[in-house]
Design a protein around this motif. Sequence first.
Motif, PDB file in Angstrom:
ATOM      1  N   HIS A 135      42.210  37.330  37.996  1.00  0.00           N
ATOM      2  CA  HIS A 135      41.643  36.432  36.984  1.00  0.00           C
ATOM      3  C   HIS A 135      40.549  37.085  36.149  1.00  0.00           C
ATOM      4  CE1 HIS A 135      43.514  32.514  37.500  1.00  0.00           C
ATOM      5  NE2 HIS A 135      43.461  32.647  38.817  1.00  0.00           N
ATOM      6  N   GLN A 136      39.650  37.840  36.791  1.00  0.00           N
ATOM      7  CA  GLN A 136      38.453  38.292  36.088  1.00  0.00           C
ATOM      8  C   GLN A 136      38.196  39.789  36.206  1.00  0.00           C
ATOM      9  OE1 GLN A 136      35.622  35.418  37.946  1.00  0.00           O
ATOM     10  NE2 GLN A 136      35.216  34.735  35.844  1.00  0.00           N
ATOM     11  N   GLN A 152      45.644  33.451  46.634  1.00  0.00           N
ATOM     12  CA  GLN A 152      44.581  32.861  45.815  1.00  0.00           C
ATOM     13  C   GLN A 152      43.218  33.038  46.474  1.00  0.00           C
ATOM     14  OE1 GLN A 152      47.510  29.242  44.332  1.00  0.00           O
ATOM     15  NE2 GLN A 152      45.386  28.750  44.738  1.00  0.00           N
ATOM     16  N   HIS A 153      43.201  33.087  47.798  1.00  0.00           N
ATOM     17  CA  HIS A 153      41.954  33.228  48.539  1.00  0.00           C
ATOM     18  C   HIS A 153      41.741  34.675  48.963  1.00  0.00           C
ATOM     19  CE1 HIS A 153      41.276  28.856  48.881  1.00  0.00           C
ATOM     20  NE2 HIS A 153      42.601  28.806  48.822  1.00  0.00           N
ATOM     21  N   GLN A 163      47.988  27.970  38.378  1.00  0.00           N
ATOM     22  CA  GLN A 163      47.673  29.394  38.261  1.00  0.00           C
ATOM     23  C   GLN A 163      48.301  30.002  37.006  1.00  0.00           C
ATOM     24  OE1 GLN A 163      45.613  31.296  40.017  1.00  0.00           O
ATOM     25  NE2 GLN A 163      45.041  29.627  41.395  1.00  0.00           N
ATOM     26  N   PHE A 206      36.498  32.831  31.919  1.00  0.00           N
ATOM     27  CA  PHE A 206      37.829  33.394  32.159  1.00  0.00           C
ATOM     28  C   PHE A 206      38.444  33.741  30.806  1.00  0.00           C
ATOM     29  CE2 PHE A 206      36.850  31.003  35.879  1.00  0.00           C
ATOM     30  CZ  PHE A 206      37.571  31.561  36.934  1.00  0.00           C
ATOM     31  N   TYR A 245      43.226  37.205  44.089  1.00  0.00           N
ATOM     32  CA  TYR A 245      43.335  36.578  42.769  1.00  0.00           C
ATOM     33  C   TYR A 245      42.052  36.706  41.957  1.00  0.00           C
ATOM     34  CZ  TYR A 245      47.873  34.194  43.421  1.00  0.00           C
ATOM     35  OH  TYR A 245      49.204  33.894  43.593  1.00  0.00           O
ATOM     36  N   GLN A 246      40.919  36.909  42.618  1.00  0.00           N
ATOM     37  CA  GLN A 246      39.674  37.110  41.876  1.00  0.00           C
ATOM     38  C   GLN A 246      39.831  38.254  40.877  1.00  0.00           C
ATOM     39  OE1 GLN A 246      36.634  35.663  41.490  1.00  0.00           O
ATOM     40  NE2 GLN A 246      36.200  37.310  40.045  1.00  0.00           N
ATOM     41  N   ASN A 291      29.635  34.831  34.052  1.00  0.00           N
ATOM     42  CA  ASN A 291      30.192  34.967  35.388  1.00  0.00           C
ATOM     43  C   ASN A 291      31.278  33.943  35.660  1.00  0.00           C
ATOM     44  OD1 ASN A 291      30.063  36.402  37.954  1.00  0.00           O
ATOM     45  ND2 ASN A 291      29.317  34.466  38.803  1.00  0.00           N
ATOM     46  N   LYS A 292      31.229  32.834  34.915  1.00  0.00           N
ATOM     47  CA  LYS A 292      32.212  31.766  35.085  1.00  0.00           C
ATOM     48  C   LYS A 292      33.218  31.727  33.943  1.00  0.00           C
ATOM     49  CE  LYS A 292      29.183  28.792  37.822  1.00  0.00           C
ATOM     50  NZ  LYS A 292      28.601  27.431  37.979  1.00  0.00           N
TER      51      LYS A 292
END
Length: 526
Positions: free
Chosen positions: A394-395, A386-387, A434, A451, A390-391, A448-449
């Motif tokens: 998700h996007q 996730q860190h 998730q 999803f 995952y970016q 940008n935010k």
Amino acid sequence: MITWNNLDTIPAYQELLKVAPVELAEAMTGEKGAERVRKYSVPMAAGLSCNYAAKQVDDKILEVLAKLAEETQLAGKFEALYNGEVINTGEKRMVLHHLTRGQLGEAVVADGVDKRSFYVQQQEKIAELANKVHSGEITNAAGEKFTTVVQIGIGGSDLGPRAMYLALENWAKVNHTFKMEARFISNVDPDDAAAVLNTIDVARSLFVLVSKSGTTLETLTNESFVKDALKKAGLEPSRHMIAVTSETSPLAQSDEYLAAFFMDDYIGGRFSSTSGVGGAVLSLAFGPEVFARFLEGAAEEDKLARNRDMYANPAMLDALIGVYERNVLGYQNTAVLPYSQALSRFPAHLQQLDMESNGKSVNRFGEPVDYVTGPVIFGEPGTNGQHSFYQLLHQGTDIIPLQFVGFRDSQMGTDVVIQESTSQQKLCANVAAQIVAFACGKADDNRNKNFEGGRPSSIVIGEQLTPEALGALLSHFENKVMFQGFVWNINSFDQEGVQLGKVLAKKVLAHDTDGALKAYSDLLNI
């Protein structure tokens, strides 16, 4: 009668191309999503289950996938495989790794030998040696017990056994079955062997050399590295080494090993964790009884894979949904995301299992196919991933299907309550979050935010990662890969793609090069 036909000639596949896709974000929102979670689940062995609610399927798509399973004769092809037909057409061999954990059909005889009996015999010999090592009947020259086992092998002789060892290491310690620490040497990079040898007591270490042919360059190089270290320590290498090899290899009858255990050409390296390749190191590390429980879980899951009903066959269902994602929806990758630190190397094993098996562009008859086959497989444990990547999941611009693995309970049972929840609850909360975040997304005026959602996933879930659960998990993915190969009409059981580099490397070492190969050899001071 079994027939082998390309996917694009199958009527159900043509029908599948015309079915309207599922709008996943809409389907997984609110009570509709809750109903899907309750509905779209299939039981597996060892208390596991596979929930595919967050996949882009509905009843209509599943109905056509069931037709595809029938028209491609998946159940019949698996039956032919476990009954000993020559399924590996590239090498003209049977495919028998299922026999290492149980008899699914008729007795299979090859080379004048009942193969199930042969594999059981090797397991019994390994168990006998392991018990003698643990009891102190077999010791080093000073009469000291061995405390460490080191596996020397590469590819399937490393990735699977290493992943299985790490998966059960903490479980074995808590359940008082931990016998010996295991280490692994695989890379021909001398730093790999040196790093292991510098952190163990070689005098109290037993080395397991794994090479089916007895000629694998990396493995034999590392064997020499180890033997040199043993001799420098004033030790006799033959008292510290065992071999896992074929009966026809140069290692089989050598007096340079304490013992030799046999495998054969009917089990590919990436499918060999339940053979002597995994059996020796796991039995020495945890005891033969734990390895037997691991085999039991795999055998129970294999039995489910015989089911002709797709809805009761988790590996077949998972495979067909994967084919739909790859060939209809056009997704190129799959991420394997275990929410269990014990499974830290499981994605690496599945990467080889899947990509070496189904990374093919010709069918079983050597003819080019006009459709895509195996996806790119990658992954890391959650929540670390996730860190990390995952970016993009998700996007990013590509939709990447996800396969989660999670357990309700930890292996070690050590936990604390922090901010009104335990670490295990936080872990499980993350995987639940998730799945929904990927599926449903979140609308935001700030692009940008924002999803988009619509990112499909499934989850294999169980109570705890036990030997039985690990065996079932391994079998599930092995059989998934097999079924997908059947659908794509490719041979999942050879690996010609790994051979060319080996041939050229030998030419470099023999200084038999020209052109770019010589230029690169000079650049690397070979």
